[in-house]
Design a protein around this motif. Sequence first.
Motif, PDB file in Angstrom:
ATOM      1  N   ALA A 201       0.819  -1.214   0.000  1.00  0.00           N
ATOM      2  CA  ALA A 201       0.000   0.000   0.000  1.00  0.00           C
ATOM      3  C   ALA A 201       0.852   1.264   0.000  1.00  0.00           C
ATOM      4  N   GLU A 202       2.126   1.141   0.349  1.00  0.00           N
ATOM      5  CA  GLU A 202       3.039   2.285   0.360  1.00  0.00           C
ATOM      6  C   GLU A 202       3.991   2.251  -0.835  1.00  0.00           C
ATOM      7  N   GLY A 203       3.606   1.506  -1.869  1.00  0.00           N
ATOM      8  CA  GLY A 203       4.438   1.444  -3.062  1.00  0.00           C
ATOM      9  C   GLY A 203       5.655   0.570  -2.922  1.00  0.00           C
ATOM     10  N   GLY A 204       5.571  -0.440  -2.044  1.00  0.00           N
ATOM     11  CA  GLY A 204       6.698  -1.340  -1.862  1.00  0.00           C
ATOM     12  C   GLY A 204       7.043  -2.099  -3.132  1.00  0.00           C
ATOM     13  N   LEU A 226       6.737   5.470 -10.157  1.00  0.00           N
ATOM     14  CA  LEU A 226       7.146   6.790  -9.679  1.00  0.00           C
ATOM     15  C   LEU A 226       7.226   7.764 -10.846  1.00  0.00           C
ATOM     16  N   ASN A 227       6.413   8.802 -10.792  1.00  0.00           N
ATOM     17  CA  ASN A 227       6.420   9.821 -11.857  1.00  0.00           C
ATOM     18  C   ASN A 227       6.249   9.190 -13.233  1.00  0.00           C
ATOM     19  N   GLY A 277       0.010  -2.830 -16.592  1.00  0.00           N
ATOM     20  CA  GLY A 277      -1.319  -2.685 -16.013  1.00  0.00           C
ATOM     21  C   GLY A 277      -1.241  -1.906 -14.717  1.00  0.00           C
ATOM     22  N   PRO A 278      -2.337  -1.824 -13.981  1.00  0.00           N
ATOM     23  CA  PRO A 278      -2.355  -1.032 -12.748  1.00  0.00           C
ATOM     24  C   PRO A 278      -1.406  -1.593 -11.696  1.00  0.00           C
ATOM     25  N   THR A 279      -0.833  -0.688 -10.899  1.00  0.00           N
ATOM     26  CA  THR A 279       0.031  -1.145  -9.816  1.00  0.00           C
ATOM     27  C   THR A 279      -0.775  -1.859  -8.738  1.00  0.00           C
TER      28      THR A 279
END
Length: 349
Positions: A201-204, A226-227, A277-279
């Motif tokens: 959930a924190e982009g791990g 990221l970006n 696809g989606p993260t």
Amino acid sequence: MPYSITHAFHRSLTAAFVCILLGAAMSTGHGEQLPPKIAPEATAWKPASIFEKDDKDDKFKDQPRMNLSGAACVPTTPKFTSCLIANDEKKYAQFFSIEGNVLVPRKLIRLSDDDKDPDAEGVAYEKGFFYVTGSHGRSRKSDKENLSSYVVFRIAVDPQTGAPKTEPNAKKVEGVEPSPRLREVIEKSNDVGSKFNKPLAEGGVNVEGIAVRNDRIYFGLRGPSLNRQAFVLSVDASALFTKDDDLKPASTPLDLGENTGIRDLAVVNNGILILAGPTRDEDVPYSVWLWDGSSKTAKSLATLDLSTAPKEAKAEILLPLEEDAANIRVLVMFDSAENGGAMSFTIKR
């Protein structure tokens, strides 16, 4: 006459403005065009039997597998006689073959005896070895570090027939060589090292795709994004399975779009296909890109029309079937669909 000239000028200006708007609507925001949406082929793919859920004494063994993720095949003659598919959230993979439009599940092979499963997410093949990669460092259901994840497994097979060098065993680990060295590559990465072992959930860091080409292993990251950039980490294939050899690590950022990660990788004649696809659960379409394996740009090929797939299904397997100078035909399979819910697409290069 003056009126006609003025009128024609305004009509031309209006047409030009419309073209600009349409061009903007088809752009990703960086000048490139969005890939066209393509529908699946009419071919009805089906399994000969269910992909097995667990050991023979599992009370759920007769239920279809709903967590297939990652597949690859040995380039045998005839084709597709030896393929391997990962069973996400279990400790094994399963061999299978493709006969026409039928997927034929075969023997299970146990990957790990650890208490926790390795969360196998990707499968690749090159030069006599299948490779299976584990996914993330933090479980979706726990904040505790999962030491079983980020492990890469290597399985030796005959490069001509695809037959495993060691008889597959579903009960105990035999003929499977693990490597934990991907963890050090992720942790030391300038691009994603700060996300090492972070919760999803924190982009791990979450590894979903794997491909092997010219003796290098490429790991496609579902997250972080990221970006607009997704990331591919790569290492020397042989060094990954030694203790001290130089891994020669590299990290490549690729602009695939906002909240877009890599769901699978697959080698083709002139590069590596990327299934994007989606993260997580973002409203991001699934698309296919072609990457040369070294540059920081990838070519968008197609957006997949998945309107006929189950609503909860997530495209996580991209398996090339055949290719020529004009097209690449691929099989797409899904997590959260019975037995992978396979469908095929023909993608223009």
